[in-house]
Design a protein around this motif. Structure first.
Motif, PDB file in Angstrom:
ATOM      1  N   ILE A  35     -10.623   7.655   4.011  1.00 50.35           N
ATOM      2  CA  ILE A  35      -9.212   6.888   3.490  1.00 50.35           C
ATOM      3  C   ILE A  35     -10.081   5.386   3.553  1.00 50.35           C
ATOM      4  N   ILE A  93     -11.552   6.640   8.930  1.00 54.95           N
ATOM      5  CA  ILE A  93     -10.776   5.905   8.034  1.00 54.95           C
ATOM      6  C   ILE A  93     -11.707   4.295   8.348  1.00 54.95           C
ATOM      7  N   SER A 122     -14.102   1.799  -2.285  1.00 58.60           N
ATOM      8  CA  SER A 122     -14.088   3.416  -2.370  1.00 58.60           C
ATOM      9  C   SER A 122     -14.369   3.910  -4.120  1.00 58.60           C
ATOM     10  N   TYR A 126      -1.303   4.420  10.742  1.00 58.47           N
ATOM     11  CA  TYR A 126      -1.140   5.749   9.246  1.00 58.47           C
ATOM     12  C   TYR A 126      -2.263   6.672   9.946  1.00 58.47           C
ATOM     13  N   SER A 143      -4.858   6.596  -5.833  1.00 58.36           N
ATOM     14  CA  SER A 143      -4.458   5.213  -4.651  1.00 58.36           C
ATOM     15  C   SER A 143      -3.192   5.048  -4.567  1.00 58.36           C
ATOM     16  N   VAL A 189     -11.857   0.130   6.779  1.00 62.11           N
ATOM     17  CA  VAL A 189     -10.575  -0.524   6.676  1.00 62.11           C
ATOM     18  C   VAL A 189     -11.859  -2.086   7.043  1.00 62.11           C
ATOM     19  N   PHE A 229      -8.608   1.590   3.108  1.00 64.24           N
ATOM     20  CA  PHE A 229      -7.587   0.635   3.878  1.00 64.24           C
ATOM     21  C   PHE A 229      -8.499  -0.100   2.822  1.00 64.24           C
ATOM     22  N   ALA A 242      -3.742   0.258   8.732  1.00 66.14           N
ATOM     23  CA  ALA A 242      -4.916   1.292   9.112  1.00 66.14           C
ATOM     24  C   ALA A 242      -4.189   2.279  10.519  1.00 66.14           C
ATOM     25  N   ALA A 263      -1.525  -3.827   1.150  1.00 64.06           N
ATOM     26  CA  ALA A 263      -2.945  -2.123   1.990  1.00 64.06           C
ATOM     27  C   ALA A 263      -2.852  -1.185   0.245  1.00 64.06           C
ATOM     28  N   ASN A 264      -4.115  -1.430   0.195  1.00 63.58           N
ATOM     29  CA  ASN A 264      -4.447  -0.689  -0.738  1.00 63.58           C
ATOM     30  C   ASN A 264      -5.224   0.529  -0.119  1.00 63.58           C
ATOM     31  N   ILE A 265      -4.191   1.809  -0.522  1.00 61.43           N
ATOM     32  CA  ILE A 265      -4.976   3.367   0.831  1.00 61.43           C
ATOM     33  C   ILE A 265      -5.494   3.705  -0.810  1.00 61.43           C
ATOM     34  N   ARG A 266      -6.949   4.120   0.116  1.00 58.33           N
ATOM     35  CA  ARG A 266      -8.075   5.409  -1.053  1.00 58.33           C
ATOM     36  C   ARG A 266      -8.334   6.671  -0.535  1.00 58.33           C
TER      37      ARG A 266
END
Ligand code: NAI
Length: 334
Positions: free
Chosen positions: A113, A218, A230, A156, A245, A220, A115, A153, A92-95
């Motif tokens: 955000i 959010i 992103s 969160y 991130s 995804v 995901f 996602a 999971a790359n969360i930015r």
């Protein structure tokens, strides 16, 4: 004291890493640091892009604060960033892109955000020469990877009281691969009826993000779209110098700025360390030191709002070091 592995990266990496470590020491973050040089320069001096001790350190600490690393374009070695994400299953790359009131942009309330699925898609790097003039690149999408990023996602959103999740895809063209991502999204969305679920084709999403970003919460999406979208969201909040991130898996976590090694400004001491500093704040949140993270975020806001000290990418003339010192002074006033 928690040990943290640090990769200083290359390009602007060492400059912004030094700034961030200075600030973390100033707030007495309860960390010790195992610091490593990585990248092409390290390869030429010691024969490995990432030395074995650096891998071993991350395998022990499970926490990595990483500066950007240059990836050669069109030839040379494969991206070390992609390698790390695959090797440690950082799926999971969360930015998080959030407006800073002091940075003037057309929209002042962006809070989006991304995901990004982080382990497959075109990033598996499998390309075949079919004949002299034809290359095929493989886009790999698995149900397992779709379900875990979409679940991440929603979990969160649930934990942080976020209201809406938009699934981003191109299933009108990529009917099987993106079709599978969309199908997984629709299945999981049913389990969260209290969260608004929406789907958007990637091209339409890009137009809508630029026209009315406050309608998104959010997002995804598969790997490649997440990489591109992103950067777009960083533009909405004032640029790449501001977007942090985290890359999370079941066992490991890696924190880094979204931007790259910025070779065009490397060594000029004008790089903005905010994105890496905010990534360090995510690391502090992750290790339950939210109070220290908030102290740093407040100091950043203070400098941007009450002084003219800022790096050129966000309209100032300050050096990285001058900006870092301004944050340290703001910390003392908090
Ligand atoms: P980049 O993000 O390094 O730079 C794009 C533009 O933004 C440049 O004009 C640069 O000066 C500016 N910029 C980026 N970060 C900045 C900062 N902190 N302060 C002020 N200005 C900043 O993207 P580019 O040029 O496409 O990539 C350069 C290298 O970085 C490539 O080798 C790429 O593969 C690598 N890269 C590495 C990443 C990582 O380590 N996670 C992520 C993205 C790219």
């Amino acid at each position: 004291m928690k040990p943290i592995t640090v990769f200083r990266g290359d390009g602007i990496g060492p400059e912004i890493t030094d700034a961030v470590l200075t600030i973390l020491n100033e707030v007495k973050a309860p960390f010790t640091y195992e610091i490593f040089e990585v990248g092409e320069k390290e390869y030429h001096s010691h024969g490995a892009l990432i030395p074995p001790q650096a891998f071993a350190s991350f395998e022990k600490t499970k926490l990595l604060l990483k500066a950007p690393i240059t990836t050669p374009i069109g030839c040379g070695f494969r991206s070390l960033n992609v390698l790390l994400r695959e090797k440690y299953n950082l799926f999971a790359n969360i930015r998080p892109a959030k407006s800073t009131p002091a940075i003037k942009t057309p929209f002042s309330h962006v809070d989006i955000i991304t995901f990004r699925e982080n382990t497959e898609d075109l990033y598996i790097g499998v390309e075949y020469n079919m004949d002299a003039d034809t290359i095929h690149a493989i886009k790999k999408i698995t149900k397992k990877a779709c379900l875990r990023i979409i679940n991440a996602a929603y979990q969160y959103a649930q934990k942080h009281q976020r209201k809406k999740i938009t699934c981003v895809h191109k299933a009108n063209i990529l009917k099987k691969s993106d079709g599978l991502f969309l199908e997984c999204f629709n299945t999981i969305a049913k389990e969260y009826p209290h969260i608004q679920s929406d789907t958007k084709i990637i091209d339409n999403l890009c137009m809508q993000l630029v026209m009315k970003p406050d309608e998104f919460d959010i997002l995804v999406m598969p790997n490649l779209y997440g990489d591109i979208v992103s950067d777009l969201t960083s533009g909405l909040i004032g640029g790449l110098g501001l977007l942090p991130s985290m890359n999370i898996g079941d066992d490991y976590a890696l924190f880094e700025a979204v931007h790259g090694s910025a070779p065009d400004i490397a060594g000029k001491h004008i790089a903005n360390p905010t994105a890496l500093l905010l990534s360090a704040c995510l690391l502090l949140d992750h290790t339950n030191h939210n109070d220290i993270a908030e102290q740093i975020r407040t100091a950043i806001q203070h400098v941007l709002k009450n002084t003219t000290i800022r790096t050129p990418d966000i309209g100032g003339t300050a050096t990285t070091e001058e900006y870092t010192q301004a944050i340290i002074r703001a910390l003392a006033h908090n």
